[in-house]
Design a protein around this motif. Structure first.
Motif, PDB file in Angstrom:
ATOM      1  N   ASP A  44       4.080  -1.160   1.724  1.00 48.98           N
ATOM      2  CA  ASP A  44       3.962  -2.565   1.349  1.00 48.98           C
ATOM      3  C   ASP A  44       3.343  -3.387   2.473  1.00 48.98           C
ATOM      4  O   ASP A  44       2.492  -4.251   2.227  1.00 48.98           O
ATOM      5  CB  ASP A  44       5.342  -3.124   0.981  1.00 48.98           C
ATOM      6  N   LEU A  45       3.760  -3.114   3.690  1.00 45.59           N
ATOM      7  CA  LEU A  45       3.169  -3.829   4.827  1.00 45.59           C
ATOM      8  C   LEU A  45       1.682  -3.548   4.944  1.00 45.59           C
ATOM      9  O   LEU A  45       0.875  -4.458   5.168  1.00 45.59           O
ATOM     10  CB  LEU A  45       3.880  -3.419   6.123  1.00 45.59           C
ATOM     11  N   GLN A  46       1.301  -2.297   4.774  1.00 42.08           N
ATOM     12  CA  GLN A  46      -0.107  -1.923   4.904  1.00 42.08           C
ATOM     13  C   GLN A  46      -0.951  -2.595   3.827  1.00 42.08           C
ATOM     14  O   GLN A  46      -2.058  -3.069   4.100  1.00 42.08           O
ATOM     15  CB  GLN A  46      -0.254  -0.409   4.812  1.00 42.08           C
ATOM     16  N   ALA A  47      -0.431  -2.656   2.608  1.00 39.04           N
ATOM     17  CA  ALA A  47      -1.182  -3.265   1.511  1.00 39.04           C
ATOM     18  C   ALA A  47      -1.443  -4.749   1.782  1.00 39.04           C
ATOM     19  O   ALA A  47      -2.551  -5.247   1.551  1.00 39.04           O
ATOM     20  CB  ALA A  47      -0.428  -3.092   0.195  1.00 39.04           C
ATOM     21  N   VAL A  48      -0.422  -5.456   2.269  1.00 41.66           N
ATOM     22  CA  VAL A  48      -0.594  -6.879   2.556  1.00 41.66           C
ATOM     23  C   VAL A  48      -1.508  -7.076   3.758  1.00 41.66           C
ATOM     24  O   VAL A  48      -2.356  -7.979   3.771  1.00 41.66           O
ATOM     25  CB  VAL A  48       0.776  -7.545   2.776  1.00 41.66           C
ATOM     26  N   ASN A  49      -1.384  -6.224   4.765  1.00 42.75           N
ATOM     27  CA  ASN A  49      -2.263  -6.330   5.927  1.00 42.75           C
ATOM     28  C   ASN A  49      -3.720  -6.042   5.564  1.00 42.75           C
ATOM     29  O   ASN A  49      -4.639  -6.658   6.114  1.00 42.75           O
ATOM     30  CB  ASN A  49      -1.799  -5.385   7.034  1.00 42.75           C
ATOM     31  N   GLU A  50      -3.926  -5.122   4.653  1.00 45.92           N
ATOM     32  CA  GLU A  50      -5.296  -4.851   4.196  1.00 45.92           C
ATOM     33  C   GLU A  50      -5.882  -6.070   3.494  1.00 45.92           C
ATOM     34  O   GLU A  50      -7.057  -6.399   3.679  1.00 45.92           O
ATOM     35  CB  GLU A  50      -5.311  -3.643   3.266  1.00 45.92           C
ATOM     36  N   ALA A  51      -5.056  -6.724   2.688  1.00 44.04           N
ATOM     37  CA  ALA A  51      -5.532  -7.941   2.026  1.00 44.04           C
ATOM     38  C   ALA A  51      -5.843  -9.033   3.049  1.00 44.04           C
ATOM     39  O   ALA A  51      -6.801  -9.797   2.887  1.00 44.04           O
ATOM     40  CB  ALA A  51      -4.487  -8.436   1.028  1.00 44.04           C
ATOM     41  N   LEU A  52      -5.034  -9.089   4.108  1.00 47.36           N
ATOM     42  CA  LEU A  52      -5.257 -10.085   5.162  1.00 47.36           C
ATOM     43  C   LEU A  52      -6.562  -9.858   5.906  1.00 47.36           C
ATOM     44  O   LEU A  52      -7.234 -10.813   6.295  1.00 47.36           O
ATOM     45  CB  LEU A  52      -4.102 -10.038   6.169  1.00 47.36           C
ATOM     46  N   THR A  53      -6.909  -8.609   6.109  1.00 51.13           N
ATOM     47  CA  THR A  53      -8.028  -8.283   7.004  1.00 51.13           C
ATOM     48  C   THR A  53      -9.306  -7.895   6.281  1.00 51.13           C
ATOM     49  O   THR A  53     -10.323  -7.660   6.922  1.00 51.13           O
ATOM     50  CB  THR A  53      -7.631  -7.134   7.944  1.00 51.13           C
TER      51      THR A  53
END
Length: 205
Positions: free
Chosen positions: A90-99
């Motif tokens: 979940d953290l990776q998915a949101v970070n990917e959206a951020l970056t």
């Protein structure tokens, strides 16, 4: 867009990511109202929240990406509400959206327009801009002053999240609170009736 049957949950005016998480709401009778169920509905939802230009047009693949981010958003809110560690997925998915920063419009030429700039995949860029904004708002919510008061609605049939505006607030809306209180009153009345019947003398043969 059809009016949502529930009023906005507390905190959604300040945090669009909370509104995003609640965009698929469960209702009594196992009904789900999904404000992002079609490309047209998802486009309208984003435009209404200034996350996409008025002339935007999304496609099914864009909706699927929004649905995926919403799933991860809800999981992170659930972890925060339960005071649990979030999953790396979940953290990776949101970070990917951020970056994931959309690429710039590229330079093109044709006889009619001469030199001009055109986005290679405009719908993709629209949804990526929106996802980046939603992810940034979620990150701010989960690390800001409201993080400790993120909560799930306590109504059994509700799946929405909220910012608990005061300690005694347990429901995302008056409707949910009224439904829970009505169910409790019915249960008490039913228990009283059963107790009364059990104390009645048995009928003579």
């Amino acid at each position: 867009m059809t009016d949502h049957p529930l009023p906005p949950a507390p905190g959604t005016d300040e945090h669009v990511s909370l509104d995003f998480a609640n965009s698929a709401a469960s209702l009594p009778g196992e009904r789900i109202i999904d404000s992002l169920d079609t490309p047209a509905a998802a486009t309208e939802w984003l435009v209404e929240r200034d996350l996409a230009p008025a002339n935007a047009q999304l496609w099914d693949v864009c909706v699927n990406r929004l649905h995926s981010l919403r799933t991860h958003t809800r999981a992170l809110l659930a972890a925060r509400a339960d005071n649990q560690a979030p999953s790396e997925t979940d953290l990776q998915a949101v970070n990917e959206a951020l970056t994931t920063v959309p690429s710039a419009s590229l330079l093109h030429w044709n006889d009619d327009d001469g030199l001009h700039r055109v986005a290679e995949h405009p719908a993709t860029q629209v949804v990526e801009h929106a996802m980046a904004a939603l992810a940034a708002d979620l990150a701010d919510l989960l690390t800001g002053p409201d993080a400790g008061i993120v909560a799930a609605c306590s109504a059994p049939s509700c799946n929405r999240y909220m910012v608990r505006t005061h300690a005694r607030r347990h429901w995302c809306s008056t409707r949910c609170g009224d439904r829970v209180r009505a169910a409790r009153a019915y249960a008490r009345r039913n228990a009283t009736e059963q107790s009364t019947r059990s104390k009645e003398p048995a009928a003579a043969n």
